[in-house]
Design a protein around this motif. Structure first.
Motif, PDB file in Angstrom:
ATOM      1  N   UNK A 103     -27.083 -47.899  42.295  1.00  0.00           N
ATOM      2  CA  UNK A 103     -26.089 -47.254  43.157  1.00  0.00           C
ATOM      3  C   UNK A 103     -26.193 -45.752  42.931  1.00  0.00           C
ATOM      4  N   UNK A 104     -26.550 -45.045  43.965  1.00  0.00           N
ATOM      5  CA  UNK A 104     -26.792 -43.601  43.875  1.00  0.00           C
ATOM      6  C   UNK A 104     -25.578 -42.893  44.475  1.00  0.00           C
ATOM      7  N   UNK A 105     -24.700 -42.371  43.605  1.00  0.00           N
ATOM      8  CA  UNK A 105     -23.460 -41.734  44.052  1.00  0.00           C
ATOM      9  C   UNK A 105     -23.654 -40.222  44.131  1.00  0.00           C
ATOM     10  N   UNK A 106     -23.537 -39.684  45.327  1.00  0.00           N
ATOM     11  CA  UNK A 106     -23.696 -38.248  45.537  1.00  0.00           C
ATOM     12  C   UNK A 106     -22.310 -37.644  45.725  1.00  0.00           C
ATOM     13  N   UNK A 107     -21.940 -36.733  44.854  1.00  0.00           N
ATOM     14  CA  UNK A 107     -20.627 -36.078  44.898  1.00  0.00           C
ATOM     15  C   UNK A 107     -20.845 -34.582  45.091  1.00  0.00           C
ATOM     16  N   UNK A 108     -20.539 -34.108  46.279  1.00  0.00           N
ATOM     17  CA  UNK A 108     -20.769 -32.696  46.613  1.00  0.00           C
ATOM     18  C   UNK A 108     -19.532 -32.133  47.289  1.00  0.00           C
ATOM     19  N   UNK A 150      -6.286 -31.142  43.964  1.00  0.00           N
ATOM     20  CA  UNK A 150      -6.338 -31.950  45.172  1.00  0.00           C
ATOM     21  C   UNK A 150      -7.761 -32.240  45.624  1.00  0.00           C
ATOM     22  N   UNK A 151      -8.602 -31.214  45.761  1.00  0.00           N
ATOM     23  CA  UNK A 151      -9.966 -31.421  46.250  1.00  0.00           C
ATOM     24  C   UNK A 151     -10.904 -31.866  45.135  1.00  0.00           C
ATOM     25  N   UNK A 152     -10.915 -31.154  44.007  1.00  0.00           N
ATOM     26  CA  UNK A 152     -11.850 -31.463  42.934  1.00  0.00           C
ATOM     27  C   UNK A 152     -11.622 -32.860  42.357  1.00  0.00           C
ATOM     28  N   UNK A 153     -10.389 -33.143  42.000  1.00  0.00           N
ATOM     29  CA  UNK A 153     -10.110 -34.386  41.291  1.00  0.00           C
ATOM     30  C   UNK A 153      -9.707 -35.524  42.221  1.00  0.00           C
ATOM     31  N   UNK A 154      -8.784 -35.252  43.145  1.00  0.00           N
ATOM     32  CA  UNK A 154      -8.329 -36.317  44.037  1.00  0.00           C
ATOM     33  C   UNK A 154      -9.353 -36.657  45.107  1.00  0.00           C
ATOM     34  N   UNK A 155      -9.701 -35.668  45.932  1.00  0.00           N
ATOM     35  CA  UNK A 155     -10.640 -35.914  47.017  1.00  0.00           C
ATOM     36  C   UNK A 155     -12.081 -36.026  46.565  1.00  0.00           C
ATOM     37  N   UNK A 156     -12.384 -35.516  45.373  1.00  0.00           N
ATOM     38  CA  UNK A 156     -13.751 -35.564  44.873  1.00  0.00           C
ATOM     39  C   UNK A 156     -13.992 -36.659  43.854  1.00  0.00           C
ATOM     40  N   UNK A 157     -13.596 -36.399  42.594  1.00  0.00           N
ATOM     41  CA  UNK A 157     -13.896 -37.333  41.512  1.00  0.00           C
ATOM     42  C   UNK A 157     -13.306 -38.717  41.695  1.00  0.00           C
ATOM     43  N   UNK A 158     -12.035 -38.782  42.067  1.00  0.00           N
ATOM     44  CA  UNK A 158     -11.387 -40.087  42.178  1.00  0.00           C
ATOM     45  C   UNK A 158     -11.908 -40.873  43.374  1.00  0.00           C
ATOM     46  N   UNK A 159     -12.132 -40.198  44.496  1.00  0.00           N
ATOM     47  CA  UNK A 159     -12.668 -40.895  45.667  1.00  0.00           C
ATOM     48  C   UNK A 159     -14.092 -41.382  45.409  1.00  0.00           C
ATOM     49  N   UNK A 160     -14.868 -40.607  44.654  1.00  0.00           N
ATOM     50  CA  UNK A 160     -16.230 -41.038  44.315  1.00  0.00           C
ATOM     51  C   UNK A 160     -16.192 -42.267  43.413  1.00  0.00           C
ATOM     52  N   UNK A 161     -15.267 -42.269  42.442  1.00  0.00           N
ATOM     53  CA  UNK A 161     -15.122 -43.438  41.574  1.00  0.00           C
ATOM     54  C   UNK A 161     -14.748 -44.675  42.387  1.00  0.00           C
TER      55      UNK A 161
END
Length: 773
Positions: A103-108, A150-161
């Motif tokens: 599973x290749x997860x791209x977080x940008x 909001x963006x870094x942790x909620x919309x980024x890290x948590x959504x990627x997880x």
């Protein structure tokens, strides 16, 4: 732990990626963070439960190690902008080709496509582009971002997880991995779905800071207290609003309607004046235990000490620099009823590994290994080593013990032509068995279903070993219809001589042959004919230790020279075989078996060992094939030519490998190992058979002339003496090569030694070994 056994490679980046990796680690995943060499990660406070490996992905060796790790991983987390990993030849197309279940997860920030996809950005930029930032801030003031949460942790890290969790679940049905394109712009927009969906409801028709949920309403905002602290009010529902009015000492009938937007500014001033008259503690005493939806605004330190949070255990203290220096960490309370979440490691277990140096903050542990708490690790390790050594010795003894009797049995019961055929079959199946073993060793079982089911690669090895051992025992017990050996002269009844035209009274059936009995008759094809002699001449001599030693000491010179040549051959062959995988890992791949197990050098060494197993597999397969080529070659070059050619090719091949170590040439030259292996398994024993055939012919001629010589040597004895050279070679190699490696400081000396000994043996088989015309 819900994610136990899931292996994640997190490429180090800014906070969204480390936060995503930490969430996965918190719930049981084995997360390895890949840092850049020479740069310590600045996000170590988001590294709990992780391990760390430093690689220079711009160098081919560093990229090769990452690809190697990805073949064993379940998830790789890419925090870079679009196109970065593709430039390094580490994009999802390449990695998923080698590991289809990856599973290749791209977080940008902006995603993999679009005009902004290759631009830099931060939380505030992603909030701005998502449209959410325009709704955040005070009335009449500029938009204000709520930290970078909001963006870094909620919309980024948590959504990627969340995307990784869904991909893992989908993989249980399809068995295939996929690419996740998580980005903070769209993640933040997704978190603000309620904001988008309520545009037509009138909740946001007023300017920023003047709506019900953005601080415009008097019942949904914060107020300053007398001690310069703050209280948060969120009494939206009418029944909660009534409790708020009561707590403030007001009467609802004297106030405007709660939802009168035009009266909100005046109501906010009234509420603010009332809150400013009492301290935060006083307001807490008034509203605690009520549903007025009024709570104190706590600092981080106050939040840790608040009664509710302490009862819940929402925060944990951990000594960072010592028992007197502590910091507080929060952890997720979304644990399921059967699996309580727990920290495996509060302090990040990171090992900063560079190409030449290792600086550990924690005890080095395998990159994707298992964690275990052992009460007395040294004692357990000592027992494990002892048991393993005993098991290896017994297993090797059993394998060698069975090889000699097999050949002795073959020589005892077969005709000369069948002996040659049997030796070729022995070499064939030896090569195939070796190939199977080396293939099992070369396959990466840890990433396959069988490896996961049994636990580790070692359990898989033992499983197949036990399976093959059981299968061979069953075949051995059921396949050979063996008749008891007996003295034919004593057992043939007189009346059968006259009834059976095939058996003549003037012929003697030699002791030691196996008789096929069909319908009470003896098959004369399975017996050797000879002139009838007296019972005294056919009486078997009892073998004693004294007579055995006498037979060995009185061995004819040509037998002794054959044993010496066999010893030289096996010494050269075992010198190369026992150290070959180590040679591949250290010399060809430039790895280091003595470095930390999560270091680049050790992983490269492991890769070399695996490729070495494939090389040995090539050796075994070619050994099987060459055993049949020998049948054709022997009619042209004879046994002398085969013997000479086997030693020569092996000596030249190993010499070239030692002087010019290269991956591809080494694998190609592994075929010379197969030539040597097949030669050692066939030619010396064919010579033994020729020697005995010559002696039998001599005895038969003497018997025809009336001169009986009963001093013939036993074939089993000579086979055993020849087989003993293998064990003697093992003793020489085990005792001598380790000493040579320590002196030279490199395993190259092993390959060179094997080459030199093989070339000496090449000369010996030409000058000293006797060949029957």
């Amino acid at each position: 732990m819900a994610l136990r056994g899931v292996r994640v490679l997190e490429l180090a980046g800014l906070v969204p990626g480390p936060f995503c990796g930490m969430v996965l680690a918190d719930f049981g995943a084995q997360v390895v963070r890949v840092d850049r060499t020479g740069v310590r990660g600045g996000t170590s406070y988001l590294a709990r439960g992780k391990r760390s490996l430093a690689l220079d992905l711009k160098r081919p060796r560093g990229a090769a190690v990452l690809r190697r790790l990805c073949t064993r991983a379940d998830v790789v987390l890419d925090p870079f902008r679009a196109g970065v990993m593709e430039k390094l030849q580490l994009g999802p197309e390449i990695l998923q080709r080698e590991n289809p279940s990856l599973i290749y997860a791209r977080l940008s920030g902006f995603g993999q496509l679009g005009r902004f996809s290759r631009l830099a950005g931060h939380d505030i930029n992603y909030l701005a582009l998502s449209g959410v930032l325009s709704k955040l801030g005070k009335s009449g003031d500029k938009p204000c971002a709520p930290l970078n949460l909001l963006a870094d942790f909620g919309g980024g890290g948590l959504m990627c997880a969340l995307g990784i969790m869904m991909a893992l679940f989908e993989r249980t049905r399809s068995g295939k991995g996929q690419v996740i394109d998580a980005n903070m712009v769209e993640g933040t927009a997704y978190l603000s779905t309620f904001l988008w969906q309520t545009q037509e409801m009138g909740l946001w028709e007023q300017p920023r800071g003047q709506n019900m949920l953005d601080g415009g309403a008097p019942f949904y905002t914060t107020y300053r207290t007398a001690d310069e602290e703050f209280m948060a009010v969120g009494a939206i529902e009418p029944q909660f609003y009534e409790l708020l009015i009561k707590g403030l000492g007001l009467k609802s009938e004297e106030l405007p309607n709660q939802m009168s937007i035009t009266d909100w500014p005046e109501m906010k001033k009234k509420f603010a004046d009332i809150f400013a008259k009492k301290t935060k503690a006083e307001w807490c005493r008034i509203f605690d235990g009520t549903d007025a939806c009024v709570t104190p605004v706590l600092s981080l330190e106050e939040a840790v000490q608040h009664g509710h949070n302490k009862e819940r255990g929402s925060f944990i203290t951990h000594g960072e620099q010592g028992p007197d220096t502590k910091f507080w960490i929060s952890y997720p309370h979304t644990a399921t009823s059967r699996r309580r979440w727990g920290l495996r490691s509060l302090q990040p277990t990171l090992s900063w590994v560079s190409w030449g140096r290792v600086k550990s903050q924690a005890k080095p542990t395998p990159v994707f290994g298992r964690e275990a708490l052992i009460a007395d690790r040294r004692k357990k390790l000592t027992w494990a080593i002892t048991i393993t050594m005993i098991g290896v010795v017994l297993f090797d003894f059993a394998a060698d013990f069975i090889d000699g009797p097999i050949k002795a049995y073959l020589f005892d019961v077969c005709s000369h032509q069948d002996k040659e055929r049997g030796l070729h079959h022995h070499a064939l199946f030896t090569g195939l068995g070796g190939a199977l073993g080396y293939i099992l060793g070369a396959i990466d079982w840890a990433h396959l279903k069988l490896g996961r089911m049994l636990g580790t690669e070692f359990q898989v090895m033992f499983f197949f070993s036990a399976l093959m051992l059981t299968l061979c025992v069953v075949i051995h017990l059921c396949s050979i219809p063996e008749a008891p050996l007996r003295d034919v002269a004593k057992d043939i009844p007189p009346q059968q001589d006259s009834q059976d035209p095939l058996l003549s009274s003037d012929r003697m059936y030699e002791y030691g042959s196996i008789e096929k009995v069909k319908n009470g008759y003896i098959n004369p094809e399975m017996v050797l004919q000879g002139e009838k002699t007296t019972n005294t001449q056919q009486t078997r001599r009892t073998m004693t230790m004294k007579s055995l030693l006498r037979a060995l000491v009185s061995m004819p010179p040509h037998y002794r020279y054959l044993c010496i040549s066999h010893l030289l051959g096996w010494t050269a062959f075992l010198s190369n075989m026992l150290f070959f995988t180590d040679f591949m890992g250290q010399i060809v791949y430039h790895g280091d078996p003595y470095s930390a197990h999560n270091s680049t050098e050790f992983l490269i060494y492991q890769r070399g060992v695996e490729v070495g197993c494939w090389g040995l597999c090539i050796n075994s397969v070619f050994s099987s094939l060459y055993s049949y080529f020998q049948k054709v070659l022997v009619s042209y070059v004879g046994l002398k030519g085969l013997y000479f050619m086997g030693y020569l090719l092996f000596g030249l091949g190993t010499g070239f490998i030692g002087l010019f170590p290269n991956i591809y040439s080494t694998l190609v030259l592994c075929t010379s190992f197969g030539v040597m292996s097949s030669t050692l398994y066939t030619v010396p024993f064919n010579l033994i058979a020729e020697y005995h055939r010559e002696e039998q012919e001599k005895q038969r001629r003497q018997a025809q002339g009336g001169d009986v010589d009963s001093s013939g040597r036993g074939q089993g004895l000579d086979c055993a003496a020849l087989t003993c050279m293998v064990q003697l070679a093992q003793i020489l190699v085990g005792g001598g090569l380790g000493f040579l490696v320590n002196i030279a400081g490199s395993v190259v000396v092993v390959v060179i030694t094997a080459s030199v000994v093989a070339l000496i043996g090449c000369c010996f088989v030409v000058l000293f070994v006797r060949y029957v015309a």
